[in-house]
Design a protein around this motif. Structure first.
Motif, PDB file in Angstrom:
ATOM      1  N   GLY A 278     -59.295   0.307   1.693  1.00 45.12           N
ATOM      2  CA  GLY A 278     -59.454  -0.195   3.332  1.00 45.12           C
ATOM      3  C   GLY A 278     -58.654  -1.299   3.787  1.00 45.12           C
ATOM      4  O   GLY A 278     -57.794  -1.618   3.117  1.00 45.12           O
ATOM      5  N   VAL A 279     -59.458  -2.238   4.396  1.00 48.86           N
ATOM      6  CA  VAL A 279     -58.805  -3.370   5.074  1.00 48.86           C
ATOM      7  C   VAL A 279     -58.579  -4.216   4.333  1.00 48.86           C
ATOM      8  O   VAL A 279     -58.078  -5.327   4.353  1.00 48.86           O
ATOM      9  CB  VAL A 279     -59.543  -3.741   6.487  1.00 48.86           C
ATOM     10  CG1 VAL A 279     -59.572  -2.783   7.502  1.00 48.86           C
ATOM     11  CG2 VAL A 279     -60.833  -4.250   5.946  1.00 48.86           C
ATOM     12  N   GLY A 280     -59.216  -4.195   2.906  1.00 51.62           N
ATOM     13  CA  GLY A 280     -59.224  -5.375   1.762  1.00 51.62           C
ATOM     14  C   GLY A 280     -57.830  -5.485   1.413  1.00 51.62           C
ATOM     15  O   GLY A 280     -57.497  -6.654   1.057  1.00 51.62           O
ATOM     16  N   LEU A 281     -56.877  -4.613   1.678  1.00 49.65           N
ATOM     17  CA  LEU A 281     -55.644  -4.500   1.458  1.00 49.65           C
ATOM     18  C   LEU A 281     -54.628  -5.569   2.203  1.00 49.65           C
ATOM     19  O   LEU A 281     -53.377  -5.835   1.837  1.00 49.65           O
ATOM     20  CB  LEU A 281     -54.767  -3.153   1.336  1.00 49.65           C
ATOM     21  CG  LEU A 281     -55.345  -2.246   0.206  1.00 49.65           C
ATOM     22  CD1 LEU A 281     -54.991  -0.803   0.680  1.00 49.65           C
ATOM     23  CD2 LEU A 281     -55.073  -2.619  -1.131  1.00 49.65           C
ATOM     24  N   LEU A 282     -55.142  -5.806   3.444  1.00 49.90           N
ATOM     25  CA  LEU A 282     -54.460  -6.629   4.227  1.00 49.90           C
ATOM     26  C   LEU A 282     -54.303  -8.069   3.992  1.00 49.90           C
ATOM     27  O   LEU A 282     -53.799  -8.870   4.722  1.00 49.90           O
ATOM     28  CB  LEU A 282     -55.059  -6.333   5.885  1.00 49.90           C
ATOM     29  CG  LEU A 282     -54.734  -4.612   6.251  1.00 49.90           C
ATOM     30  CD1 LEU A 282     -55.342  -4.591   7.738  1.00 49.90           C
ATOM     31  CD2 LEU A 282     -53.338  -4.354   6.130  1.00 49.90           C
ATOM     32  N   GLY A 283     -55.336  -8.600   3.254  1.00 48.48           N
ATOM     33  CA  GLY A 283     -55.053  -9.970   2.839  1.00 48.48           C
ATOM     34  C   GLY A 283     -55.192 -10.322   1.322  1.00 48.48           C
ATOM     35  O   GLY A 283     -54.747  -9.227   0.575  1.00 48.48           O
ATOM     36  N   TRP A 284     -55.550 -11.404   1.044  1.00 46.92           N
ATOM     37  CA  TRP A 284     -55.690 -11.898  -0.259  1.00 46.92           C
ATOM     38  C   TRP A 284     -57.264 -12.058  -0.743  1.00 46.92           C
ATOM     39  O   TRP A 284     -57.818 -12.807  -0.063  1.00 46.92           O
ATOM     40  CB  TRP A 284     -54.743 -12.847  -0.739  1.00 46.92           C
ATOM     41  CG  TRP A 284     -53.454 -12.581  -0.258  1.00 46.92           C
ATOM     42  CD1 TRP A 284     -52.590 -13.172   0.842  1.00 46.92           C
ATOM     43  CD2 TRP A 284     -52.319 -11.597  -0.676  1.00 46.92           C
ATOM     44  NE1 TRP A 284     -51.549 -12.422   1.128  1.00 46.92           N
ATOM     45  CE2 TRP A 284     -51.246 -11.773  -0.098  1.00 46.92           C
ATOM     46  CE3 TRP A 284     -52.237 -10.999  -1.906  1.00 46.92           C
ATOM     47  CZ2 TRP A 284     -50.139 -10.939  -0.253  1.00 46.92           C
ATOM     48  CZ3 TRP A 284     -51.323 -10.309  -2.334  1.00 46.92           C
ATOM     49  CH2 TRP A 284     -50.160 -10.008  -1.464  1.00 46.92           C
ATOM     50  N   GLY A 285     -57.518 -11.705  -2.147  1.00 51.20           N
ATOM     51  CA  GLY A 285     -58.656 -12.049  -2.367  1.00 51.20           C
ATOM     52  C   GLY A 285     -59.797 -11.067  -2.384  1.00 51.20           C
ATOM     53  O   GLY A 285     -61.158 -11.621  -2.752  1.00 51.20           O
ATOM     54  N   ASP A 286     -59.647  -9.915  -1.735  1.00 51.19           N
ATOM     55  CA  ASP A 286     -60.955  -9.005  -1.402  1.00 51.19           C
ATOM     56  C   ASP A 286     -61.319  -8.663  -2.800  1.00 51.19           C
ATOM     57  O   ASP A 286     -60.438  -8.208  -3.911  1.00 51.19           O
ATOM     58  CB  ASP A 286     -60.218  -7.750  -0.757  1.00 51.19           C
ATOM     59  CG  ASP A 286     -61.279  -6.742  -0.654  1.00 51.19           C
ATOM     60  OD1 ASP A 286     -62.154  -6.802   0.412  1.00 51.19           O
ATOM     61  OD2 ASP A 286     -61.467  -5.697  -1.423  1.00 51.19           O
ATOM     62  N   PRO A 287     -62.466  -8.508  -3.181  1.00 51.76           N
ATOM     63  CA  PRO A 287     -63.038  -8.391  -4.355  1.00 51.76           C
ATOM     64  C   PRO A 287     -62.740  -6.952  -4.774  1.00 51.76           C
ATOM     65  O   PRO A 287     -62.643  -6.721  -5.987  1.00 51.76           O
ATOM     66  CB  PRO A 287     -64.769  -8.452  -4.028  1.00 51.76           C
ATOM     67  CG  PRO A 287     -64.972  -9.486  -3.136  1.00 51.76           C
ATOM     68  CD  PRO A 287     -63.718  -9.243  -2.133  1.00 51.76           C
ATOM     69  N   ALA A 288     -62.818  -5.974  -4.070  1.00 52.60           N
ATOM     70  CA  ALA A 288     -62.474  -4.642  -4.630  1.00 52.60           C
ATOM     71  C   ALA A 288     -61.236  -4.545  -4.994  1.00 52.60           C
ATOM     72  O   ALA A 288     -60.813  -3.790  -5.972  1.00 52.60           O
ATOM     73  CB  ALA A 288     -63.104  -3.522  -3.378  1.00 52.60           C
ATOM     74  N   VAL A 289     -60.187  -4.816  -3.965  1.00 49.87           N
ATOM     75  CA  VAL A 289     -58.898  -4.952  -4.408  1.00 49.87           C
ATOM     76  C   VAL A 289     -58.546  -5.549  -5.582  1.00 49.87           C
ATOM     77  O   VAL A 289     -57.752  -5.088  -6.455  1.00 49.87           O
ATOM     78  CB  VAL A 289     -57.791  -5.382  -3.070  1.00 49.87           C
ATOM     79  CG1 VAL A 289     -56.587  -5.424  -3.609  1.00 49.87           C
ATOM     80  CG2 VAL A 289     -58.396  -4.799  -1.697  1.00 49.87           C
TER      81      VAL A 289
END
Length: 174
Positions: free
Chosen positions: A45-56
């Motif tokens: 999801g939207v975690g791909l649009l930034g840096w450091g998302d735990p799931a990504v």
């Protein structure tokens, strides 16, 4: 059979897609066993649009720690999906996939897209540091389960991929 972790990365915007089915089948036929991990990028999801998302971050680390990765995308506008690009952008250029053997797989509606994986996805994986010792595979999205392209690819290129995955990044037998 490949001892190191085997991972499938799916860049289809639809979770549980035919792209995922084809990639999992290819990974199983090349590795001699089911993949250890499947990263369905749509689930990030939207975690791909930034840096450091735990799931990504966890997904990126899983892929980077794999011995063999099948990277699959449907053909969108004659190349891989933007969703897959967002995920691959999370890897450091030149080193993010160092030590990983990658297999580019693309599915499309017509044979006119057959070169998309070779022209676009394979160079991107190499740019990220992956070893890509075999050509990209293209399958028709509606017939991949019924034709012999995946089995033929695994027969032809599986030995090369398995051997390469058995080597450490320094080239010594693991």
């Amino acid at each position: 059979m490949i001892e190191a972790p085997v991972t499938v990365v799916v860049g289809n915007p639809k979770p549980q897609s035919r792209t995922r089915q084809a990639a999992s089948l290819l990974a199983e036929q090349v590795a001699g066993r089911a993949p250890d991990h499947v990263v369905d990028v749509a689930d990030l999801g939207v975690g791909l649009l930034g840096w450091g998302d735990p799931a990504v971050t966890a997904a990126r680390e899983t892929v980077a720690a794999s011995g063999l990765v099948v990277v699959a995308s449907p053909t969108f506008k004659a190349t891989y999906t933007g969703l897959l690009k967002l995920f691959l952008d999370q890897f450091e250029g030149g080193t993010g996939l160092a030590g990983v053997v990658a297999v580019p797989l693309m599915l499309g509606a017509a044979p006119v897209h057959a070169m998309a994986g070779e022209l676009h996805l394979r160079p991107l994986l190499a740019e990220l540091g992956a070893t890509v010792p075999a050509p990209a595979l293209f399958c028709l999205d509606k017939t991949f389960a019924d034709d012999d392209r995946i089995a033929g690819y695994a027969t032809t290129w599986g030995p090369v991929l398995r051997h390469t995955a058995s080597l450490t990044p320094e080239g010594a037998t693991a």
